[in-house]
Design a protein around this motif. Structure first.
Motif, PDB file in Angstrom:
ATOM      1  N   VAL A  42       0.887  -0.931   0.131  1.00 21.93           N
ATOM      2  CA  VAL A  42       0.079   0.042   0.039  1.00 21.93           C
ATOM      3  C   VAL A  42       1.032   1.226  -0.120  1.00 21.93           C
ATOM      4  O   VAL A  42       0.704   2.161  -0.673  1.00 21.93           O
ATOM      5  N   PHE A  43       1.854   1.248   0.998  1.00 21.29           N
ATOM      6  CA  PHE A  43       2.946   2.508   0.897  1.00 21.29           C
ATOM      7  C   PHE A  43       3.321   2.657  -0.481  1.00 21.29           C
ATOM      8  O   PHE A  43       3.653   3.749  -0.723  1.00 21.29           O
ATOM      9  N   ALA A  44       3.989   1.589  -1.087  1.00 22.36           N
ATOM     10  CA  ALA A  44       4.605   1.532  -2.329  1.00 22.36           C
ATOM     11  C   ALA A  44       3.596   2.109  -3.496  1.00 22.36           C
ATOM     12  O   ALA A  44       3.909   2.915  -4.122  1.00 22.36           O
ATOM     13  N   ALA A  45       2.296   1.752  -3.394  1.00 21.81           N
ATOM     14  CA  ALA A  45       1.654   2.050  -4.417  1.00 21.81           C
ATOM     15  C   ALA A  45       1.215   3.614  -4.213  1.00 21.81           C
ATOM     16  O   ALA A  45       0.904   4.387  -5.071  1.00 21.81           O
ATOM     17  N   ALA A  46       0.920   3.918  -2.978  1.00 20.99           N
ATOM     18  CA  ALA A  46       0.596   5.411  -2.660  1.00 20.99           C
ATOM     19  C   ALA A  46       1.715   6.202  -3.246  1.00 20.99           C
ATOM     20  O   ALA A  46       1.627   7.384  -3.697  1.00 20.99           O
ATOM     21  N   ARG A  47       2.946   5.797  -2.822  1.00 26.24           N
ATOM     22  CA  ARG A  47       4.288   6.729  -3.276  1.00 26.24           C
ATOM     23  C   ARG A  47       4.405   6.726  -4.903  1.00 26.24           C
ATOM     24  O   ARG A  47       4.488   7.716  -5.347  1.00 26.24           O
ATOM     25  N   PHE A  48       3.945   5.463  -5.451  1.00 24.01           N
ATOM     26  CA  PHE A  48       3.942   5.671  -6.738  1.00 24.01           C
ATOM     27  C   PHE A  48       3.107   6.677  -7.350  1.00 24.01           C
ATOM     28  O   PHE A  48       3.191   7.260  -8.397  1.00 24.01           O
ATOM     29  N   SER A  49       1.884   6.505  -6.722  1.00 20.61           N
ATOM     30  CA  SER A  49       0.613   7.257  -7.082  1.00 20.61           C
ATOM     31  C   SER A  49       0.962   8.955  -7.119  1.00 20.61           C
ATOM     32  O   SER A  49       1.023   9.833  -7.771  1.00 20.61           O
ATOM     33  N   LEU A  50       1.811   9.221  -5.862  1.00 19.38           N
ATOM     34  CA  LEU A  50       1.993  10.456  -5.568  1.00 19.38           C
ATOM     35  C   LEU A  50       3.194  10.949  -6.597  1.00 19.38           C
ATOM     36  O   LEU A  50       3.264  11.898  -7.086  1.00 19.38           O
ATOM     37  N   ASP A  51       4.205  10.118  -6.790  1.00 17.98           N
ATOM     38  CA  ASP A  51       5.217  10.561  -7.922  1.00 17.98           C
ATOM     39  C   ASP A  51       4.643  10.720  -9.244  1.00 17.98           C
ATOM     40  O   ASP A  51       5.053  11.734  -9.900  1.00 17.98           O
ATOM     41  N   GLY A  52       3.671   9.949  -9.682  1.00 17.08           N
ATOM     42  CA  GLY A  52       2.967   9.863 -10.955  1.00 17.08           C
ATOM     43  C   GLY A  52       2.272  11.218 -10.883  1.00 17.08           C
ATOM     44  O   GLY A  52       2.167  11.893 -11.829  1.00 17.08           O
ATOM     45  N   ALA A  53       1.506  11.649  -9.684  1.00 19.56           N
ATOM     46  CA  ALA A  53       0.781  12.664  -9.700  1.00 19.56           C
ATOM     47  C   ALA A  53       1.606  14.142  -9.921  1.00 19.56           C
ATOM     48  O   ALA A  53       1.683  14.959 -10.380  1.00 19.56           O
ATOM     49  N   ARG A  54       2.821  13.906  -9.062  1.00 17.59           N
ATOM     50  CA  ARG A  54       3.804  15.045  -9.252  1.00 17.59           C
ATOM     51  C   ARG A  54       4.507  15.327 -10.484  1.00 17.59           C
ATOM     52  O   ARG A  54       4.553  16.413 -11.019  1.00 17.59           O
ATOM     53  N   ALA A  55       4.705  14.105 -11.131  1.00 18.94           N
ATOM     54  CA  ALA A  55       5.245  14.137 -12.363  1.00 18.94           C
ATOM     55  C   ALA A  55       4.074  14.727 -13.464  1.00 18.94           C
ATOM     56  O   ALA A  55       4.576  15.755 -14.244  1.00 18.94           O
ATOM     57  N   GLU A  56       2.962  14.332 -13.289  1.00 16.08           N
ATOM     58  CA  GLU A  56       1.770  14.882 -14.233  1.00 16.08           C
ATOM     59  C   GLU A  56       1.781  16.496 -13.854  1.00 16.08           C
ATOM     60  O   GLU A  56       1.428  17.283 -14.769  1.00 16.08           O
ATOM     61  N   ALA A  57       1.531  16.933 -12.749  1.00 13.79           N
ATOM     62  CA  ALA A  57       1.575  18.120 -12.490  1.00 13.79           C
ATOM     63  C   ALA A  57       2.818  19.163 -13.136  1.00 13.79           C
ATOM     64  O   ALA A  57       2.621  20.343 -13.683  1.00 13.79           O
ATOM     65  N   GLU A  58       3.994  18.601 -12.816  1.00  8.11           N
ATOM     66  CA  GLU A  58       5.161  19.107 -13.520  1.00  8.11           C
ATOM     67  C   GLU A  58       4.942  19.361 -14.992  1.00  8.11           C
ATOM     68  O   GLU A  58       5.453  20.385 -15.735  1.00  8.11           O
ATOM     69  N   ARG A  59       4.446  18.252 -15.614  1.00  5.93           N
ATOM     70  CA  ARG A  59       4.206  18.169 -17.310  1.00  5.93           C
ATOM     71  C   ARG A  59       3.219  19.231 -17.492  1.00  5.93           C
ATOM     72  O   ARG A  59       3.315  19.997 -18.229  1.00  5.93           O
ATOM     73  N   ASN A  60       2.174  19.246 -16.593  1.00  4.10           N
ATOM     74  CA  ASN A  60       1.022  20.316 -16.785  1.00  4.10           C
ATOM     75  C   ASN A  60       1.699  21.855 -16.552  1.00  4.10           C
ATOM     76  O   ASN A  60       1.238  22.682 -17.233  1.00  4.10           O
TER      77      ASN A  60
END
Length: 234
Positions: A42-60
């Motif tokens: 769960v922690f790994a998935a949350a961190r993965f989702s957080l990293d993905g959201a951060r990367a998406e925000a940076e791309r946006n």
């Protein structure tokens, strides 16, 4: 995070084996181990989702900045085009004014006297411009006499004669005297054949003759005023 969690479980289980050679600690329990693995996942998935959201925000953010710069560049181009169009319209207006002045040149040849030599064909559009420009000049410069020379007009037909008559009437409303010069024998014959009456127009053979008449008239007026004043004094 998943790798770190698995490594920690391996270390704990290895410590049990090294201590007594048995897997009898709490971490060796299947339920506890499964719960721990679920938490790690769960922690790994949350961190993965957080990293993905951060990367998406940076791309946006990058895309938004790129779009902003593109909009600014387009606005700059539009502003340049607007300025160029405005300058072009101003140059075109100046050119039209110059053409209008060239179509109806007016030269001051004496105090209160304008000579307007007309050259080329005259249609309804140009006739309107001629009338408008002469009215403007007469009003602004307080002109007393306008000499319209038509020696350069190739054809004077009914329309041209009517236009000249209208121009003379309009100028007379401003208190200006008008003399028409430059009528050739051929033009006079043509006007006679088509039945145009130019009785409203004062005609002279040339601008010089028209100016001479004007000067003689002014001299006569001044002489009469002086004589009238002398009679009053006597």
């Amino acid at each position: 995070m998943a790798g770190i969690g698995l490594a920690m479980i391996g270390i704990l289980l290895g410590r049990d084996v090294l201590n007594d050679g048995l897997l009898n600690s709490v971490y060796a329990d299947i339920g506890v181990l499964a719960s721990y693995l679920v938490q790690v996942a769960v922690f790994a998935a949350a961190r993965f989702s957080l990293d993905g959201a951060r990367a998406e925000a940076e791309r946006n953010a990058v895309q938004a900045e790129s779009a902003r710069r593109e909009i600014e560049e387009r606005m700059h181009v539009i502003e340049q085009q607007r300025v160029e169009l405005q300058e072009q319209n101003q140059r075109q207006q100046e050119l039209l004014e110059l053409v209008s002045q060239l179509e109806t040149p007016a030269v001051r040849i004496a105090d209160g006297v304008l000579l307007a030599p007309l050259v080329g064909g005259i249609d309804s559009r140009r006739a309107g411009k001629i009338t408008g420009r002469l009215l403007e000049l007469v009003y602004e410069r307080r002109v007393n006499l306008v000499i319209i020379d038509v020696a350069g007009v190739p054809v004077i037909d009914t329309a041209v004669a009517n236009a000249l008559t209208q121009t003379v009437r309009a100028l007379r409303l401003l208190g200006c005297r008008v003399t028409l010069t430059g009528i050739s024998s051929q033009v006079a014959l043509t006007l006679t054949h088509i039945g145009i009456e130019l009785s409203e127009l004062e005609v002279a053979a040339s601008p010089q003759e028209a100016l001479q008449r004007w000067m003689e008239t002014q001299t006569s007026v001044i002489r009469n005023r002086r004589n009238g004043g002398n009679e009053l004094l006597n």
